[in-house]
Design an enzyme around this catalytic site. Sequence first.
Site, mmCIF file in Angstrom:
data_model
loop_
_atom_site.group_PDB
_atom_site.id
_atom_site.type_symbol
_atom_site.label_atom_id
_atom_site.label_comp_id
_atom_site.label_asym_id
_atom_site.label_seq_id
_atom_site.Cartn_x
_atom_site.Cartn_y
_atom_site.Cartn_z
ATOM 1 N N TYR A 126 0.851 -1.186 -0.106
ATOM 2 C CA TYR A 126 -0.069 0.084 0.029
ATOM 3 C C TYR A 126 0.822 1.220 0.063
ATOM 4 O O TYR A 126 0.251 2.444 -0.167
ATOM 5 C CB TYR A 126 -0.947 0.133 1.286
ATOM 6 C CG TYR A 126 -2.038 -1.122 1.048
ATOM 7 C CD1 TYR A 126 -3.205 -0.790 0.217
ATOM 8 C CD2 TYR A 126 -1.976 -2.387 1.683
ATOM 9 C CE1 TYR A 126 -4.151 -1.860 -0.097
ATOM 10 C CE2 TYR A 126 -2.893 -3.197 1.542
ATOM 11 C CZ TYR A 126 -3.837 -2.841 0.391
ATOM 12 O OH TYR A 126 -4.941 -4.135 0.260
ATOM 13 N N PHE B 176 -11.471 -3.924 10.483
ATOM 14 C CA PHE B 176 -12.394 -3.588 9.310
ATOM 15 C C PHE B 176 -12.146 -4.340 8.391
ATOM 16 O O PHE B 176 -10.880 -4.507 8.028
ATOM 17 C CB PHE B 176 -12.957 -2.182 9.338
ATOM 18 C CG PHE B 176 -11.916 -1.319 9.159
ATOM 19 C CD1 PHE B 176 -11.725 -1.159 7.723
ATOM 20 C CD2 PHE B 176 -11.191 -0.585 9.981
ATOM 21 C CE1 PHE B 176 -10.631 -0.160 7.342
ATOM 22 C CE2 PHE B 176 -10.246 0.221 9.626
ATOM 23 C CZ PHE B 176 -10.013 0.692 8.470
#
Length: 411
Positions: A125, A411
């Site tokens: 990322y 999440f």
Amino acid sequence: MGTDTDLRVLRQDEWDKWYETLIRAFSGVPEAPEERELWNALTELDRSLGAWDGSECVGTAGAFSFRVTVPGGASVPAAGVTMVSVAGTHRRRGVLTAMMRRQLDDIRSLGEPLALLTASEPAIYGRFGYDAASFQRGAEIDTSRTTLSVPPGTDDVRLRYAAPEDVLDACEAVYAELVPRRPGMTARMPGWERVGVLDPESERDGASPLQCVVAERHGRVVGYARFRVKLGWEESGHNGTVVLQNLDALDPAADAALWRFLFGIDLTTTLVVRGRPVDEAWQYLVSDIRRCRPRTRDQLYVRLVDVGAALRARTYQAPVDVVFEVEDAFCPWNTGRWRLTGDAKGASCERTEDAADLALTVRELGAAYLGGVSLAALGAAGRVRELRQGALTEAAVGFGSTVAPWLSHGF
């Protein structure tokens, strides 16, 4: 992506196939029905993308609409990037890059200045502008040889067992009161309270069903702990383990009362702690920190989608007036010079033609944004260049936080 691959917003009738692609990318082990049902309910279809090769789903990416606490206590809209995967058959074809490009464009169009994620592989990322902004503490505490020194008032806290479902509302009220106090915490959106009491047998690893103890003072719930117990025996006696899932408390006495309880559960000698704040108080109450075997790892990754809006949204613990020369190859609208002026009361951040004081990429701003990573440390690593003497110290002090940032749930 190749011309044979179609990237589009997810439809409800495609969810099962889309989710199977995600599960396969993360080993292919099926989830319990109750887990699958919950994630289906929480999925925001209009924020979910699927890459399709004909009728086959070969890539997934989604986002949750969160609000995250930033230094100063403000609750800022943020996209919680999630459920990202690419099928092994379609790697290195630009599928991930296309999904990240579309997603960040969409986040910008929604006016969300921040994107957040937890990275299964951090190396992926960075090229999209994300960097680690908070860290978490784990421990395996030898409770047979470690004691706690508790603060005054601990004995005034009443503890009682309760079924997790029965006290869910009271525990959520405690959590909601804590959210503004710590950067990185997310306000609980409808449905997310179910994540904390999800208790599939497949997640227990031989331990008990989820248990809960609440801390009360004058009839009010001021804290809670959710945990499992795994009994064990050897020739010399018991060696059971307590596995902590959640613990939140409103004050030091309630917090200490819950930790003391966990240390003293019968027939156990180990307390396993995962994903806790790096500055949590129990570490300064124990008699022997070495017996706790603490360890630290990365947690929340932050990406500034709108540099100006993001830096205006938080406050600064010391006055700062600095011009950043920002490089952002993936979101070029952020590239350029930004003057940040702020203090503990508020901030402004606007484009400027003034000479730059510090040069860095959007990744360094993301890492430092919540106050858990020092700009000075990034400067020492050569990732921030000081162009005006003293500017790095000024910015590093201003960006700091007296409370370590922490993401309370995944999440």
